[in-house]
Design a protein around this motif. Structure first.
Motif, PDB file in Angstrom:
ATOM      1  N   SER A   6      -0.851   0.200 -10.629  1.00  0.00           N
ATOM      2  CA  SER A   6       0.079  -0.897 -11.792  1.00  0.00           C
ATOM      3  C   SER A   6       1.453  -0.141 -12.412  1.00  0.00           C
ATOM      4  N   VAL A   7       2.068  -0.979 -12.778  1.00  0.00           N
ATOM      5  CA  VAL A   7       3.569  -0.808 -12.951  1.00  0.00           C
ATOM      6  C   VAL A   7       3.766  -1.430 -14.392  1.00  0.00           C
ATOM      7  N   PHE A   8       4.353  -0.529 -15.629  1.00  0.00           N
ATOM      8  CA  PHE A   8       4.519  -1.185 -16.765  1.00  0.00           C
ATOM      9  C   PHE A   8       6.060  -0.906 -17.346  1.00  0.00           C
ATOM     10  N   VAL A   9       6.314  -1.802 -18.088  1.00  0.00           N
ATOM     11  CA  VAL A   9       7.553  -1.388 -18.596  1.00  0.00           C
ATOM     12  C   VAL A   9       7.697  -0.185 -19.709  1.00  0.00           C
ATOM     13  N   ARG A  10       8.794   0.317 -19.573  1.00  0.00           N
ATOM     14  CA  ARG A  10       8.849   1.699 -20.417  1.00  0.00           C
ATOM     15  C   ARG A  10       8.420   1.284 -21.977  1.00  0.00           C
ATOM     16  N   ALA A  11       8.479   2.309 -22.836  1.00  0.00           N
ATOM     17  CA  ALA A  11       8.083   1.829 -24.199  1.00  0.00           C
ATOM     18  C   ALA A  11       9.284   1.345 -24.806  1.00  0.00           C
ATOM     19  N   ALA A  39       8.952  -8.929 -19.180  1.00  0.00           N
ATOM     20  CA  ALA A  39       9.165  -7.786 -19.684  1.00  0.00           C
ATOM     21  C   ALA A  39       8.509  -7.594 -21.029  1.00  0.00           C
ATOM     22  N   LEU A  40       8.143  -8.706 -21.767  1.00  0.00           N
ATOM     23  CA  LEU A  40       7.574  -8.728 -23.106  1.00  0.00           C
ATOM     24  C   LEU A  40       6.058  -8.625 -23.168  1.00  0.00           C
ATOM     25  N   VAL A  41       5.559  -9.418 -22.123  1.00  0.00           N
ATOM     26  CA  VAL A  41       3.848  -9.169 -22.114  1.00  0.00           C
ATOM     27  C   VAL A  41       3.542  -7.740 -21.158  1.00  0.00           C
ATOM     28  N   GLN A  44       3.592  -5.268 -23.927  1.00  0.00           N
ATOM     29  CA  GLN A  44       2.191  -5.374 -24.615  1.00  0.00           C
ATOM     30  C   GLN A  44       1.145  -4.987 -24.024  1.00  0.00           C
ATOM     31  N   GLY A  45       1.257  -4.425 -23.022  1.00  0.00           N
ATOM     32  CA  GLY A  45       0.060  -3.795 -21.943  1.00  0.00           C
ATOM     33  C   GLY A  45      -0.373  -4.492 -20.800  1.00  0.00           C
ATOM     34  N   GLN A  46       0.020  -5.760 -20.499  1.00  0.00           N
ATOM     35  CA  GLN A  46      -0.547  -6.871 -19.736  1.00  0.00           C
ATOM     36  C   GLN A  46      -0.262  -6.142 -18.370  1.00  0.00           C
ATOM     37  N   THR A  47      -1.115  -6.238 -17.497  1.00  0.00           N
ATOM     38  CA  THR A  47      -0.943  -5.750 -15.958  1.00  0.00           C
ATOM     39  C   THR A  47      -0.357  -6.806 -15.261  1.00  0.00           C
ATOM     40  N   ILE A  48      -0.009  -6.059 -13.943  1.00  0.00           N
ATOM     41  CA  ILE A  48       0.883  -6.996 -13.198  1.00  0.00           C
ATOM     42  C   ILE A  48      -0.155  -8.445 -12.627  1.00  0.00           C
ATOM     43  N   LYS A  49      -1.257  -8.109 -12.430  1.00  0.00           N
ATOM     44  CA  LYS A  49      -2.177  -9.144 -11.901  1.00  0.00           C
ATOM     45  C   LYS A  49      -2.263 -10.117 -13.342  1.00  0.00           C
ATOM     46  N   ASP A  50      -2.393  -9.729 -14.563  1.00  0.00           N
ATOM     47  CA  ASP A  50      -2.622 -10.541 -15.465  1.00  0.00           C
ATOM     48  C   ASP A  50      -1.081 -11.547 -15.493  1.00  0.00           C
ATOM     49  N   ILE A  51      -0.008 -10.869 -15.665  1.00  0.00           N
ATOM     50  CA  ILE A  51       1.249 -11.708 -15.584  1.00  0.00           C
ATOM     51  C   ILE A  51       1.456 -12.644 -14.425  1.00  0.00           C
ATOM     52  N   THR A  52       1.059 -12.245 -13.273  1.00  0.00           N
ATOM     53  CA  THR A  52       1.194 -13.326 -12.171  1.00  0.00           C
ATOM     54  C   THR A  52       0.240 -14.523 -12.413  1.00  0.00           C
ATOM     55  N   SER A  53      -0.915 -14.164 -12.852  1.00  0.00           N
ATOM     56  CA  SER A  53      -1.967 -15.208 -13.241  1.00  0.00           C
ATOM     57  C   SER A  53      -1.156 -16.009 -14.358  1.00  0.00           C
TER      58      SER A  53
END
Length: 268
Positions: A6-11, A39-41, A44-53
């Motif tokens: 999983s990939v996240f936005v930097r702090a 970028a916002l979600v 906030q710690g949301q994973t790529i799978k959560d964002i795509t959904s």
């Protein structure tokens, strides 16, 4: 095959978080809005799978947005629009079209009509090989972008009297401050009744209609008549061609008597 990490936005800082929230709430650009939400979600710690959904987009799209934001910051939110297809009609040809539209068909030896319609102008441009083809809508848009509009021709007339301004101010002063012991008499000229320039319509630059002289030189001379209406008696009196001042009813009665006695056209 193993699962992709999983990939996240930097702090992001507090100020960057508030800025992402403002963009996600108020941006009018749908591309910028969607990227800001991703970028916002993600921040906030949301994973790529959560964002795509949540946003109904593909995983590759989410990864590209996150990587771009991590590399370029808020510049990555702006869409990079391409220039699109090059215009088929160059700006030089467009200006040439506007110049032709502002001419008269008579300037090109065309006598069948006096002004350009969009259809006739388009046919003329194709016939002159200015453009291989052009629609009326494209032609209308080119003229509008160049501030060339369909306008009524106006007329102009100037006085040749060197004392015109002085006389004009004296007359206007009579209207503003009439004499206390007299009257201001208004005299207007009607005619002479003859051929006069008539206004038409043509394609011209916005705010700059074609101008015509309101009159012309009368080398054969004119005849003037000064008439006055007596409101007390209802009689009209006139002075014409330098002759005397004679009431019209009397002249008409005299002419009727001559006709009754067969004197009209007599050579005796």
């Amino acid at each position: 095959m193993g699962r992709r990490p999983s990939v996240f936005v930097r702090a992001v800082s507090m100020e960057e978080g508030r800025r992402l929230q403002r963009i996600s709430r108020s941006s009018k650009d749908p591309v910028r809005l969607r990227r800001a939400i991703v970028a916002l979600v993600s921040a906030q710690g949301q994973t790529i799978k959560d964002i795509t959904s949540l946003m109904q987009v593909g995983e590759d799209y989410v990864r590209d947005v996150i990587h771009a934001f991590n590399e370029r910051g808020f510049d990555a939110l702006d869409p990079k629009w391409s220039g699109g297809r090059r215009p088929a009609i160059s700006e030089r040809v467009r200006e040439h079209i506007r110049l032709i539209a502002r001419t008269s068909p008579a300037d090109w030896g065309i006598t069948g009509f006096a002004t350009w319609s969009l259809t006739k102008l388009a046919d003329h441009l194709v016939g002159r090989h200015i453009v291989p083809r052009i629609s009326r809508e494209t032609l209308r848009r080119i003229l509008r972008e160049g501030k060339v509009s369909w306008q009524t021709t106006t007329t102009w007339k100037a006085s040749t009297d060197p004392d015109f301004i002085t006389k004009m101010h004296r007359i206007l002063a009579s209207y503003d401050t009439p004499p206390a012991d007299g009257r201001v008499i208004c005299v207007d000229e009607f005619g002479p009744l003859n051929l006069m320039p008539r206004k038409g319509k043509a394609w011209r630059p916005a705010g700059r209609p074609r101008r015509l002289r309101a009159t012309y030189n009368r080398y054969g001379g004119v005849m003037h008549m000064l008439a006055a209406l007596d409101l007390a008696t209802g009689k009209i009196s006139c002075q014409r061609g330098g002759h005397g001042y004679e009431p019209w009813p009397r002249r008409a009665a005299s002419k009727k008597r001559r006709n009754r006695h067969g004197l009209r056209g007599s050579s005796t």
